[in-house]
Design an enzyme around this catalytic site. Structure first.
Site, PDB file in Angstrom:
ATOM      1  N   SER A  52       0.830  -1.191   0.000  1.00  0.00           N
ATOM      2  CA  SER A  52       0.000   0.000   0.000  1.00  0.00           C
ATOM      3  C   SER A  52       0.872   1.252   0.000  1.00  0.00           C
ATOM      4  O   SER A  52       1.668   1.464  -0.900  1.00  0.00           O
ATOM      5  CB  SER A  52      -0.959  -0.047   1.191  1.00  0.00           C
ATOM      6  OG  SER A  52      -1.933   0.959   1.101  1.00  0.00           O
TER       7      SER A  52
ATOM      8  N   HIS B 253      -8.561  -4.661  -0.267  1.00  0.00           N
ATOM      9  CA  HIS B 253      -7.250  -4.049  -0.034  1.00  0.00           C
ATOM     10  C   HIS B 253      -6.511  -4.700   1.130  1.00  0.00           C
ATOM     11  O   HIS B 253      -5.278  -4.752   1.129  1.00  0.00           O
ATOM     12  CB  HIS B 253      -7.425  -2.556   0.223  1.00  0.00           C
ATOM     13  CG  HIS B 253      -6.135  -1.818   0.376  1.00  0.00           C
ATOM     14  ND1 HIS B 253      -5.219  -1.681  -0.648  1.00  0.00           N
ATOM     15  CD2 HIS B 253      -5.580  -1.181   1.447  1.00  0.00           C
ATOM     16  CE1 HIS B 253      -4.168  -0.993  -0.232  1.00  0.00           C
ATOM     17  NE2 HIS B 253      -4.368  -0.679   1.035  1.00  0.00           N
TER      18      HIS B 253
ATOM     19  N   ASP C   2     -10.263  -3.559  -4.834  1.00  0.00           N
ATOM     20  CA  ASP C   2      -9.378  -2.544  -4.261  1.00  0.00           C
ATOM     21  C   ASP C   2      -9.181  -1.440  -5.294  1.00  0.00           C
ATOM     22  O   ASP C   2      -8.740  -1.718  -6.413  1.00  0.00           O
ATOM     23  CB  ASP C   2      -8.028  -3.180  -3.905  1.00  0.00           C
ATOM     24  CG  ASP C   2      -7.027  -2.184  -3.338  1.00  0.00           C
ATOM     25  OD1 ASP C   2      -7.415  -1.041  -3.034  1.00  0.00           O
ATOM     26  OD2 ASP C   2      -5.854  -2.564  -3.205  1.00  0.00           O
TER      27      ASP C   2
END
Length: 345
Positions: free
Chosen positions: A176, A304, A274
């Site tokens: 991320s 995610h 996501d």
């Protein structure tokens, strides 16, 4: 139950993910709006969830070090060795410099879930993991975080021998927001010292902070795209401020770099549900177009965060095994291709 052709093309949440989310939902306190308050509650949530799920970090060796960063806050790194004893000088183990995910504002190497994940990956792959506890926004903003990452990379190479690391078998990775920093550091490495990096391993990475590649098609109707974009823009502002030009800096949005040639080979995973799926897959295409070897994997029905649910979601277990396999490959000599080497050999 009957299905139409459209049903097989409509994104659907994995039933195991739905069951996992339902299980942990009662454990999670609502996070306040302030960054510091949100950070505190998020860590408390991680503690409760880890205890309820029986997540216990294995007793492998680790050591913390403080790395000096010129012009920015010093950064703590934690070295995770594969076994209960630290590697010895000259052992020549592969290593990966890694940046955790948390929207630039939360999480850290002291979170039980991240600490356990690093220990499992180091143990299962026989690789030294060097995790970077970079500063949180908005208290500390760009460019501190990639500069901390760069300093940690320099430190790793400077101390590789004494840590039992082979400097020719080093990877860099992140998830991320951590994937963003990892990708930025690979570009900085190309611009600066060009240390030998064998692999960049990016999990659901955020690579275009203008949000120009965000993909809202897989978002659940319960979480409208407008809300996702609003939260995303808030996190970006906390990290880089309000300047639109800053968001296009290649150290902020590596996907928007003028060139991706000369970057390390990449393994990138994305999740169908996501919005960052668009970032990761566009980056894979950009790297491929620049002649960089790349593997991109999309996990169907995943969100995610769901690939962190190892032991509870089959896809998360598969992702762990795939990452371990990539890290184990660092033990082997790199593949060198020539003009005569057929593609796919």
């Amino acid at each position: 139950m009957s299905f139409t052709k459209k049903d097989f093309h409509r994104p659907q949440l994995d039933s195991a993910v739905a069951a996992f989310e339902a299980r942990i939902a009662p454990l999670l306190a609502r996070e306040p709006r302030s960054a510091a308050g949100r950070r505190k509650v998020a860590q408390e949530n991680d503690d409760r969830m880890s205890a309820a799920l029986g997540i216990t970090p294995r007793s492998t060796a680790s050591a913390d070090h403080l790395v000096e960063v010129s012009g920015h806050p010093d950064v703590r790194v934690r070295v995770y060795w594969p076994d209960e004893s630290p590697a010895e000088a000259g052992d020549g183990l592969p290593a990966m410099l890694y940046f955790y995910g948390g929207g630039f504002t939360i999480a850290g190497i002291d979170w039980v879930s991240w600490d356990a994940r690093f220990r499992d990956r180091a143990h299962d792959s026989g690789t030294v993991i060097v995790a970077v506890d970079y500063s949180h926004a908005p208290e500390v903003r760009f460019p501190a975080q990639p500069e901390q990452g760069w300093a940690a990379l320099e430190w790793l190479f400077a101390h590789a021998e004494e840590l039992g690391i082979d400097a020719e078998r080093v990877a860099i990775g992140g998830a991320s927001s951590g994937g963003n920093i990892a990708a930025a550091v690979t570009i900085m490495n190309r611009e600066r010292n060009e240390h030998s990096l064998r692999l960049q391993l990016l999990e659901n990475p955020a690579l275009d902070l203008t949000m120009g590649h965000a993909d809202m098609r897989g978002i659940s109707p319960g979480m409208p795209g407008v809300i996702v974009r609003r939260v995303g823009r808030m996190l970006v502002r906390q990290y880089v401020g309000r300047g639109r030009r800053t968001a296009r800096d290649p150290h902020v949005s590596p996907l928007l770099a003028a060139s991706h040639t000369g970057l390390p080979p990449a393994w990138i995973c994305t999740c169908e549900l996501d919005p960052l799926r668009g970032d990761g897959e566009a980056y894979a295409r950009a790297l491929s177009a620049a002649g960089v070897p790349v593997t991109a994997v999309r996990f169907i029905g995943q969100t995610h965060t769901s690939l962190g649910a190892t032991g509870h979601v089959q896809a998360a277990d598969s992702a762990h095994r795939a990452i371990v396999a990539e890290l184990r490959a660092l033990h082997r000599a790199p593949i060198t291709r020539t003009a005569e080497t057929p593609v796919g050999s």
